[in-house]
Design an enzyme around this catalytic site. Structure first.
Site, short mmCIF file in Angstrom:
data_model
loop_
_atom_site.label_atom_id
_atom_site.label_comp_id
_atom_site.label_asym_id
_atom_site.label_seq_id
_atom_site.Cartn_x
_atom_site.Cartn_y
_atom_site.Cartn_z
N ALA A 8 -79.62 63.96 -22.54
CA ALA A 8 -78.93 62.90 -22.21
C ALA A 8 -78.08 63.22 -23.62
O ALA A 8 -79.36 62.93 -25.12
CB ALA A 8 -79.25 61.83 -22.35
N CYS A 9 -77.47 62.42 -24.81
CA CYS A 9 -76.28 62.50 -25.48
C CYS A 9 -75.88 61.21 -25.69
O CYS A 9 -76.43 60.24 -24.63
CB CYS A 9 -75.20 63.82 -25.80
SG CYS A 9 -73.93 63.34 -24.76
#
Length: 103
Positions: A8-9
């Site tokens: 996840a960014c």
């Protein structure tokens, strides 16, 4: 050996999926089974179930933002790295997870 991972960014677009692809390739090269959940702009994809989390030998979190449902991974060996590190050196991350499993 079973590994689960979450990528996840902050924007949840390209880097989230690039990290997932790199980790999948590295796990295969090192003989590890891996399931990768992405948490991005499209929400949670390929969600890791409670059962899969329980059965996992190690967890890789390639994240740069808060993730949903982190409690699934309590009492598991966890490696947390930035998404960019998973893209650049997934092999070393997977090897580190394997070494935790083999301890």
């Amino acid at each position: 050996m079973k590994i689960v991972a979450v990528t996840a960014c902050p924007s949840g677009v390209a880097h989230t999926y690039m990290a997932a692809t790199a980790l999948k390739k590295a796990a295969k090269a090192n003989g590890a089974e891996i399931k990768i959940e992405t948490q991005g702009a499209l929400g949670i994809e390929n969600e890791i179930t409670e059962k899969e989390a329980r059965e996992a030998d190690a967890v890789i979190l390639a994240i740069e933002t808060a993730i949903a449902k982190p409690e699934r991974f309590k009492n598991k060996p966890v490696i947390q790295v930035p998404v960019s590190e998973a893209i650049k050196d997934a092999d070393a991350i997977v090897k580190k997870a394997i070494s935790l499993i083999n301890k």
